[in-house]
Scaffold this motif. Structure first.
Motif, PDB file in Angstrom:
ATOM      1  N   SER A  22     -13.561   2.544  -6.592  1.00  0.00           N
ATOM      2  CA  SER A  22     -13.905   4.087  -6.154  1.00  0.00           C
ATOM      3  C   SER A  22     -12.843   4.467  -4.842  1.00  0.00           C
ATOM      4  CB  SER A  22     -15.247   4.296  -5.806  1.00  0.00           C
ATOM      5  OG  SER A  22     -15.687   3.630  -4.738  1.00  0.00           O
ATOM      6  N   GLU A  23     -12.719   5.642  -5.006  1.00  0.00           N
ATOM      7  CA  GLU A  23     -11.779   6.468  -3.746  1.00  0.00           C
ATOM      8  C   GLU A  23     -12.800   7.520  -3.293  1.00  0.00           C
ATOM      9  OE1 GLU A  23      -7.643   8.560  -3.370  1.00  0.00           O
ATOM     10  OE2 GLU A  23      -8.304   8.360  -5.332  1.00  0.00           O
ATOM     11  N   GLN A  30      -7.973   5.323   0.651  1.00  0.00           N
ATOM     12  CA  GLN A  30      -8.382   3.923   0.167  1.00  0.00           C
ATOM     13  C   GLN A  30      -9.229   3.955  -0.833  1.00  0.00           C
ATOM     14  OE1 GLN A  30      -9.582   1.810   3.718  1.00  0.00           O
ATOM     15  NE2 GLN A  30      -9.000   3.463   4.830  1.00  0.00           N
ATOM     16  N   ILE A  31      -8.995   2.630  -1.591  1.00  0.00           N
ATOM     17  CA  ILE A  31      -9.768   2.420  -2.637  1.00  0.00           C
ATOM     18  C   ILE A  31     -10.664   1.343  -2.471  1.00  0.00           C
ATOM     19  CG2 ILE A  31      -9.884   1.592  -5.358  1.00  0.00           C
ATOM     20  CD1 ILE A  31      -8.347   4.319  -4.827  1.00  0.00           C
ATOM     21  N   PHE A  32     -12.199   1.514  -2.633  1.00  0.00           N
ATOM     22  CA  PHE A  32     -13.067   0.535  -2.203  1.00  0.00           C
ATOM     23  C   PHE A  32     -13.562  -0.247  -3.453  1.00  0.00           C
ATOM     24  CE2 PHE A  32     -15.318   3.280   1.441  1.00  0.00           C
ATOM     25  CZ  PHE A  32     -14.180   3.193   2.233  1.00  0.00           C
ATOM     26  N   PHE A  43      -8.544  -1.445  -0.942  1.00  0.00           N
ATOM     27  CA  PHE A  43      -7.123  -1.358  -1.449  1.00  0.00           C
ATOM     28  C   PHE A  43      -6.403  -0.236  -0.747  1.00  0.00           C
ATOM     29  CE2 PHE A  43      -9.293  -3.959  -4.654  1.00  0.00           C
ATOM     30  CZ  PHE A  43      -8.268  -5.105  -4.991  1.00  0.00           C
ATOM     31  N   THR A  44      -5.401  -0.482  -0.303  1.00  0.00           N
ATOM     32  CA  THR A  44      -4.754   0.586   0.573  1.00  0.00           C
ATOM     33  C   THR A  44      -3.156   0.610  -0.039  1.00  0.00           C
ATOM     34  OG1 THR A  44      -6.006   0.523   2.505  1.00  0.00           O
ATOM     35  CG2 THR A  44      -3.911   1.728   2.600  1.00  0.00           C
ATOM     36  N   GLU A  45      -2.542   2.060  -0.386  1.00  0.00           N
ATOM     37  CA  GLU A  45      -0.930   1.696  -0.735  1.00  0.00           C
ATOM     38  C   GLU A  45      -0.330   2.063   0.732  1.00  0.00           C
ATOM     39  OE1 GLU A  45       1.768   3.503  -3.954  1.00  0.00           O
ATOM     40  OE2 GLU A  45       0.041   4.718  -3.254  1.00  0.00           O
TER      41      GLU A  45
END
Length: 78
Positions: A22-23, A30-32, A43-45
């Motif tokens: 989820s964002e 960030q994506i949790f 997750f981070t781009e």
């Protein structure tokens, strides 16, 4: 625009675990990663590459690559 949650069940030994990517609003993109309602990482781009951050990860490199592909596909559809 925020990514809609990705929700699925994954095999973990003899068990099935609920996995959510989820964002959240205000998370700075960030994506949790949540597994069975427990936060398991982010997750981070950065500069075009996705990175996974976790204090203790049960994930393999292959797991992480699959999750990153799912995130990229979902975000490219926005």
């Amino acid at each position: 625009m925020l990514m809609k949650d990705i929700v699925f069940y994954a095999a973990y030994g003899d068990e099935k675990k609920k996995v959510v990517l989820s964002e959240p609003s205000g998370a700075g993109g960030q994506i949790f990663l949540t597994i069975d309602n427990f936060h398991r990482g982010t997750f981070t781009e950065m500069r075009g590459e996705w990175r996974h951050y976790s204090n203790k990860s049960e994930l393999t490199i292959d797991d992480i690559q699959i999750l990153v592909e799912m995130i990229k596909n979902k975000k490219s559809a926005l």
